[in-house]
Design an enzyme around this catalytic site. Structure first.
Site, short mmCIF file in Angstrom:
data_model
loop_
_atom_site.label_atom_id
_atom_site.label_comp_id
_atom_site.label_asym_id
_atom_site.label_seq_id
_atom_site.Cartn_x
_atom_site.Cartn_y
_atom_site.Cartn_z
N ASP A 212 32.13 37.11 41.82
CA ASP A 212 33.72 36.95 41.53
C ASP A 212 34.21 38.13 42.51
O ASP A 212 33.51 38.98 43.26
CB ASP A 212 34.23 37.58 40.23
C1 BGC Z 1 39.42 36.70 39.54
C2 BGC Z 1 38.68 35.38 39.97
C3 BGC Z 1 39.53 34.79 41.04
C4 BGC Z 1 39.17 35.63 42.16
C5 BGC Z 1 39.82 35.22 43.46
C6 BGC Z 1 39.31 37.65 40.73
O1 BGC Z 1 40.00 38.78 40.32
O2 BGC Z 1 38.82 37.40 38.58
O3 BGC Z 1 38.73 34.52 38.78
O4 BGC Z 1 38.98 33.34 41.38
O5 BGC Z 1 39.57 37.09 41.83
O6 BGC Z 1 41.27 35.28 43.69
#
Ligand code: BGC
Length: 739
Positions: A265
């Protein structure tokens, strides 16, 4: 000749001075096996090139291998539509004018359709949009289990039951990937709160891990064949999940045989050594050494960039892990960006809007409907609509799933357009003021929702208008602001915010023909329930919100959605909020409730609920016959068949979701009162009957024996319960299992 092959041939000509007819290098030859191509590419790459492809080069891309013509890998959020383009190094908008998109219904709504065909349609449509926008990896779908109704991101997930989430996620994945776009199933795993998502350290017993939190991910990997998976922010057993040996190496890659790439993530990586050894393949979003977003060389400082290279150069670590990571990333690129057979995709097509509306039509849940209050009467000439959510754009906000839409029909506009067909007048009053902001990372709704009047003035206006209306529709619920349904924060209470309860009570008193339409991704408390004729859970529907809500309210569509999670009466009734348990958590945390999550808890503890898991009404009625088994013994690996017939006993066509739960009557270990093990949605004309059959095999009877580390079914009596919800079992039949 396929385009990549042509490009490859030309590339060869330039690189090696060959004629375009010369033999292709193996890595470019799509007729060769994927693993062979990956090994060939790897053998041509320098250590520096391998390091480069295992970490980001911008907010959403990694660089590929330009010298070899291996393209960049472009990711995008997900999961409800394709995110607008952002600047190279920043979250803010790139300012493109061609990246407006469709917002599909949130995944809670999809799950509430209880229809895998809708999942396939969703995956196909969003996959085509991702492909058209030239994205290689869609960051979604999410299958974290809804452990608590306060989790700010439940709206992005598929409910509280691992079987339902698992069945629904598989077709989504397959159809997205048919476009040469990888899914990145998230957030693996135990990401069940937002407030301290970077620091909460989850500990739980292995039964809960294997029975509740892992199965949907396992199905996503083994049945869906997802080409990538996103490791979550939180810790598990003291180690961040993005480099958690047990979850990544042992379970995901070891036990399940996952052959795709593990992606962090965004900002989930914290340690070079752990990242090297514990199964991470691709690092995104890191904020390293204080080099925050946008610092020019931030990407070189990623944990899997220079710090890793230095360890290799100094001989501290070898290159075995690097080769494995680079191989997985290359495989991902070959499956997506280098896939010469992928379709062209398309976006914002009529077919995609129709798909969004159809999924919403199937996912909206009619929770309560007294005295035939809904559908709206054809002779209702004056309809009052009250509430901020009738007009507020819901596609902007909520975190990374926020979108820049080409169109969003508000509930008010949808209701107004449909009422006009009946010659009815629609009056709108505000009722309450909630969240008047409307922007996310530079995308603005442009709505001015400010209203300076007091709560009393707004209620008085609503009550006066209600007294003069034939039917009243209140549209409220939650929204995408912080502490509502929003990433990075959790809700603070189960109750409706902004004083909505008082508005609803006042409206109910003024006019009995009241329908409450809730726009939310989570359960809410309803202290007024007995005074309100109809309640509809409409979720976040996206672009087609107003049209789909009007479809159901006016009866053009007979509702057939069922709840993917329980609506508790009070927060303290919920398993994660028992006495002595805190939420949100930070640091070391133990999931005391173990396997008793959602209805497994309420049923086993016999705690009454507001609306049970699987609940949803229709404008028609269904009658179930007695369930019959073809044998009363499941022996070893054999299976038996259960048949039940369902009849539409009302006067309009409709669909029923027939649910099969299994109860273990004789067990040496704690088993939940019952567990969902099958469901089928059947469409029935008035008077029509259909027979639904379910196969029951050992898999449906098992629990996870943590000591032996294996699934076990115990000899003895079981019961098959067939019903319209976890709280509405219509027929049951017992049988035995013998090993
Ligand atoms: C989120 C993800 C997301 C990523 C990119 C993170 O903060 O938890 O679900 O895909 O950011 O935007």
């Amino acid at each position: 000749m396929r385009r990549p092959i042509l490009i490859a041939s030309l590339l060869l000509a330039v690189l090696f001075g060959c004629t375009p007819k010369a033999e292709l290098p193996v890595y470019l030859d799509e007729n060769k096996a994927l693993d062979e191509r990956v090994s060939d590419a790897l053998s041509r790459m320098t250590t520096e090139e391998k390091i480069a492809i295992i970490h980001a080069q911008s907010k959403f891309s990694s660089p590929g291998v330009p010298r070899l013509g291996i393209p960049e890998l472009w990711t995008t959020d997900g999961p409800h539509g394709i995110r607008p383009e952002v600047l190279w190094d920043e979250w803010n908008q790139a300012g493109w004018t061609n990246d407006s998109i469709i917002a599909f219904p949130a995944l809670t709504c999809l799950a509430a359709s209880w229809n895998p065909e809708m999942s396939a349609l969703y995956g196909k449509s969003i996959g085509e949009e991702a492909r058209y926008r030239e994205k290689d990896v869609l960051l979604g779908p999410g299958v974290n289990i809804a452990r608590t109704p306060l989790n700010g991101r439940n709206f992005e997930y598929m409910g509280e039951d691992p079987y339902l989430a698992g069945e629904m996620v598989v077709p989504y994945i397959k159809e997205v990937q048919a476009n040469g776009v990888a899914t990145c199933v998230k957030h693996y795993c135990l990401n069940n709160e937002e407030t301290h998502r970077h620091s909460v350290d989850i500990n739980l017993d292995d039964r809960a891990l294997y029975e509740i939190y892992l199965p949907a991910f396992k199905k996503a990997v083994q049945e869906g064949g997802s080409w990538s998976i996103m490791a979550s922010y939180n810790l598990y057993q003291g180690q961040h999940v993005c480099h958690n040996d047990r979850l990544l190496n042992q379970i995901l890659k070891g036990e399940w045989g996952f052959d795709g790439a593990v992606i962090t993530d965004w900002g989930g990586c914290h340690d070079t050594d752990e990242a090297i050894h514990n199964g991470l393949d691709l690092e995104f979003g890191t904020w390293t050494n204080g080099l925050t977003m946008g610092a020019t060389n931030a990407y070189d400082n990623y944990f899997l960039a220079l710090p890793y290279l230095q360890k290799i150069r100094s001989g501290e670590v070898g290159t075995e892990e690097l080769d494995q990571k680079a191989a997985r990333v290359l495989k991902l690129i070959m499956r997506t960006a280098m896939n010469g057979n992928k379709p062209l995709g398309n976006k914002c097509s009529e077919a995609h809007y129709a798909a969004a509306r159809r999924i919403a039509d199937e996912g909206i849940v009619l929770l309560r409907n007294e005295n035939g209050n809904l559908p709206v009467k054809a002779d209702a000439k004056k309809i009052l609509v009250v509430g901020e959510n009738a007009v507020k754009m819901m596609t902007v906000g909520g975190g990374s799933s926020s979108l820049k839409v080409q169109k969003e029909i508000s509930p008010l506009d949808g209701i107004r357009a449909r009422a006009a067909q009946n010659g009815a007048e629609v009056v709108y009053v505000r009722g309450y003021v909630g969240d008047v902001t409307g922007s996310y990372n530079g995308v603005v709704t442009g709505q001015d929702l400010n209203d300076e009047r007091s709560a009393e003035e707004l209620i008085a206006e609503a009550v006066e208008a209600a007294a003069q209306a034939d039917q009243v529709i209140f549209v409220g619920g939650l929204n995408k602001a912080k502490h509502q349904d929003c990433e990075g924060k959790d809700r603070k209470e189960l109750g409706l915010p902004y004083g909505q309860d008082a508005v609803i009570e006042a409206l109910a008193e003024a006019n009995p023909a009241l329908s409450v339409v809730l726009v939310s991704g989570n359960p809410v408390a309803m202290p007024w329930i007995e005074n309100v004729a109809s309640v509809v859970e409409a979720w976040y529907i996206g672009s087609e919100a107003g049209e789909a809500i009007a479809d159901v309210l006016f009866g053009d569509v007979n509702p057939s959605g069922k709840l993917p999670f329980t609506f508790p009466l009070a927060l303290a009734d919920s398993p994660a909020h028992q006495e002595g348990m805190a939420f949100p958590n930070n640091g070391e945390t133990y999931y005391e409730e173990g396997i008793l999550v959602g209805y497994r808890w309420f049923d086993t503890k016999q705690i009454p609920v507001l609306f049970p898991f699987g609940h949803g009404l229709s404008y028609t009625t269904f009658e179930y016959s007695d369930a019959k088994l073809n044998s009363s013994l499941v022996k070893g690996a054999t299976s038996i068949t259960l048949k039940v017939s369902v009849k539409n006993t009302g006067d309009r066509a409709g669909a029923e979701v027939v649910q099969l739960y299994i109860k273990d009557n004789e067990s040496s270990v704690l088993r939940p009162e019952k567990e969902l093990k099958g469901f089928q949605k059947v469409y029935l004309e008035p008077g029509q009957s259909k027979t639904v059959s379910f196969r029951i095999s050992k898999e449906a009877l098992q629990y996870f024996d943590a000591d032996a580390h294996e699934w076990k079914a115990e000899d003895g009596e079981f019961e098959a319960l067939v019903g319209a919800s976890a709280g509405d079992i219509r027929s049951s039949v017992s049988f035995k299992y013998h090993n």
